[in-house]
Design an enzyme around this catalytic site. Structure first.
Site, PDB file in Angstrom:
ATOM      1  N   CYS A  78       6.595  -8.051   0.773  1.00 14.65           N
ATOM      2  CA  CYS A  78       5.352  -7.422   1.236  1.00 14.65           C
ATOM      3  C   CYS A  78       5.041  -6.238   0.334  1.00 14.65           C
ATOM      4  CB  CYS A  78       5.510  -6.910   2.665  1.00 14.65           C
ATOM      5  SG  CYS A  78       5.760  -8.205   3.843  1.00 14.65           S
ATOM      6  N   CYS A 103      -1.516 -10.988   8.933  1.00 18.33           N
ATOM      7  CA  CYS A 103      -0.448 -10.186   9.532  1.00 18.33           C
ATOM      8  C   CYS A 103      -1.138  -8.928  10.050  1.00 18.33           C
ATOM      9  CB  CYS A 103       0.592  -9.847   8.468  1.00 18.33           C
ATOM     10  SG  CYS A 103       1.828  -8.662   9.027  1.00 18.33           S
ATOM     11  N   CYS A 148       0.299   9.013   8.453  1.00 17.05           N
ATOM     12  CA  CYS A 148       0.746   8.496   7.151  1.00 17.05           C
ATOM     13  C   CYS A 148       1.198   9.558   6.155  1.00 17.05           C
ATOM     14  CB  CYS A 148      -0.365   7.642   6.541  1.00 17.05           C
ATOM     15  SG  CYS A 148       0.220   6.730   5.099  1.00 17.05           S
ATOM     16  N   CYS A 167       3.130 -11.237   0.545  1.00 13.08           N
ATOM     17  CA  CYS A 167       2.231 -10.547   1.467  1.00 13.08           C
ATOM     18  C   CYS A 167       1.719  -9.316   0.744  1.00 13.08           C
ATOM     19  CB  CYS A 167       2.990 -10.136   2.731  1.00 13.08           C
ATOM     20  SG  CYS A 167       1.964  -9.205   3.895  1.00 13.08           S
ATOM     21  N   CYS A 204      -5.457   8.745   7.907  1.00 17.12           N
ATOM     22  CA  CYS A 204      -4.604   8.201   8.979  1.00 17.12           C
ATOM     23  C   CYS A 204      -3.547   9.248   9.371  1.00 17.12           C
ATOM     24  CB  CYS A 204      -3.934   6.920   8.485  1.00 17.12           C
ATOM     25  SG  CYS A 204      -5.092   5.788   7.690  1.00 17.12           S
ATOM     26  N   ARG A 222       6.989  -9.008  14.719  1.00 16.47           N
ATOM     27  CA  ARG A 222       7.959  -8.291  13.861  1.00 16.47           C
ATOM     28  C   ARG A 222       8.342  -6.931  14.431  1.00 16.47           C
ATOM     29  NH1 ARG A 222       5.596  -8.065   8.820  1.00 16.47           N
ATOM     30  NH2 ARG A 222       6.285 -10.206   8.608  1.00 16.47           N
ATOM     31  N   CYS A 261      -3.611   8.771  -1.126  1.00 17.74           N
ATOM     32  CA  CYS A 261      -4.643   7.941  -0.487  1.00 17.74           C
ATOM     33  C   CYS A 261      -5.758   8.809   0.106  1.00 17.74           C
ATOM     34  CB  CYS A 261      -4.010   7.076   0.605  1.00 17.74           C
ATOM     35  SG  CYS A 261      -5.173   5.933   1.359  1.00 17.74           S
TER      36      CYS A 261
END
Ligand code: SAM
Ligand code: DTB
Ligand code: SF4
Length: 337
Positions: free
Chosen positions: A103, A194, A66, A134, A63, A267, A59
């Protein structure tokens, strides 16, 4: 504030009010959270979602938490997008284990033109099993949102992660406002939102309150609010945060989220490997009524589903069944004993 008033849906919370809730004695906080929870939900029922990483690694975003960012050497291989059949197989297995929602996550800043039709196909085949869907694919434009709605997508996950003030300390390749913009588009298109955050990235107590305030003051509260405990990944800038978060602080965030967003699913998300069964039970008492269920999150371990089943059995918790999960727009309360 009386307990009755606490169960009301509000969108005008002040930071002081939120801090007063979050910082009160632990037993009082748990009592309030549990009372609010019982106004809208069956306290002994939990919704389960299973994660599938449909596009792993490589990616472009930075972040700091991550494993999938290409900026850090985390040892994770970049992979091609998963085939629709493999997603379908995973969905069937998740459904057999009792999950109601699949998800599907992709390590993208935003979806590209080439892969998007395949994602739409994934939504359709998973829906064909009667499961909820999701997706979490990064930022979206209007056209993509419209196509997802058309494909029947139930939820879009897009986390704010932390407060606006702390955001640039964690991510520099996009802004907090970019995230809000995508959430707004998704919500306006009528797809369930979400959105949640991560606790334990070195943020201050007030950053946690600010993050919750952003959600609680949205025109429409996110339908689902994942609260993640940072999973420290070797090679990322936040690897050194391992073991630095007190689990009571984490539980306080869950309880406060429950009180501020009485009708949302809260969650208990990443980080359960670091929480004892007792700490997880406190999260459920605090109003968490959803988990990621299945042996793997996106790239890291999650408790075995058999262990979760055993914990649920000890606590007398039932996993929500598919038919009920589809009644999202109705009141979730049942004649609780
Ligand atoms: N690339 C998309 C995005 O960032 O929106 C979707 C996938 S991304 C992995 C989804 C979310 O997973 C992030 O927003 C973050 O909240 C959560 N996450 C990622 N790594 C994590 C970690 N190490 N610990 C806890 N949560 C994490
Ligand atoms: C969310 O809030 N947490 C999930 C999901 N939404 C996409 C992801 C957790 C990832 C944990 C680290 C990993 O497995 O890579
Ligand atoms: Fe990419 Fe999402 Fe990981 Fe950020 S959290 S590096 S956007 S996969």
């Amino acid at each position: 504030m009386s307990l009755e008033n606490l169960g009301q849906i509000r969108h005008d919370w002040t930071l002081d009010e939120i801090r007063a809730i979050m910082d009160q004695p632990f037993n009082d906080l748990m009592f309030q959270a549990q009372s609010v929870h019982r106004q809208h939900f069956n306290p002994n029922e939990i919704q389960t979602s299973t994660l599938v990483n449909i596009k792993s690694g490589g990616c472009a975003e930075d972040c700091s938490y991550c494993s999938q960012s290409s900026r850090y050497d985390t040892g994770l291989e970049k992979e091609k997008m998963m085939a629709v059949q493999e997603v379908l197989d995973k969905a069937v297995a998740a459904k057999e284990k009792g999950a109601t929602r699949l998800c599907m996550g992709a390590a993208w800043r935003n979806p590209n033109k080439k892969d998007f039709p395949t994602v739409l196909e994934m939504v359709k085949v998973v829906k064909g099993l009667g499961m909820e869907t999701c997706l979490t694919l990064g930022m979206l434009d209007d056209e993509q949102v419209a196509m997802l709605k058309e494909a029947g997508l139930d939820y879009y996950n897009h986390n704010l992660d932390t407060s606006e003030a702390y955001y640039p300390k964690v991510i520099t390749t996009r802004t907090f406002q970019d995230r809000l913009d995508t959430i707004d588009k998704v919500q306006k298109a009528g797809i369930n939102v979400c959105s949640g955050g991560i606790i334990g990235m070195g943020e201050a107590h007030s950053d946690r309150a600010e993050l919750l305030r952003t959600f609680a003051n949205m025109r429409h509260h996110p339908d689902s609010v994942p609260v993640n405990l940072l999973v420290p990944i070797e090679g990322t800038p936040l690897a050194e945060m391992r073991g630095k978060t007190d689990s009571f602080e984490f539980i306080r965030v869950i309880a406060t989220a429950r009180i501020l967003m009485p009708k949302s699913y809260v969650r208990l998300s990443a980080g359960r490997m670091e929480l004892s069964d007792e700490a997880q039970a406190l999260c459920f008492m605090a109003g968490a009524n959803s988990i990621f269920y299945g042996d793997k999150l996106l790239t890291t371990e999650n408790p075995e589903s058999d262990h979760d089943a055993m914990l649920f059995s000890k606590l007398g918790i039932n996993m929500q069944k598919l038919a009920k999960a589809h009644c999202d727009d109705h009141d979730h309360s049942h004649s609780a004993a």
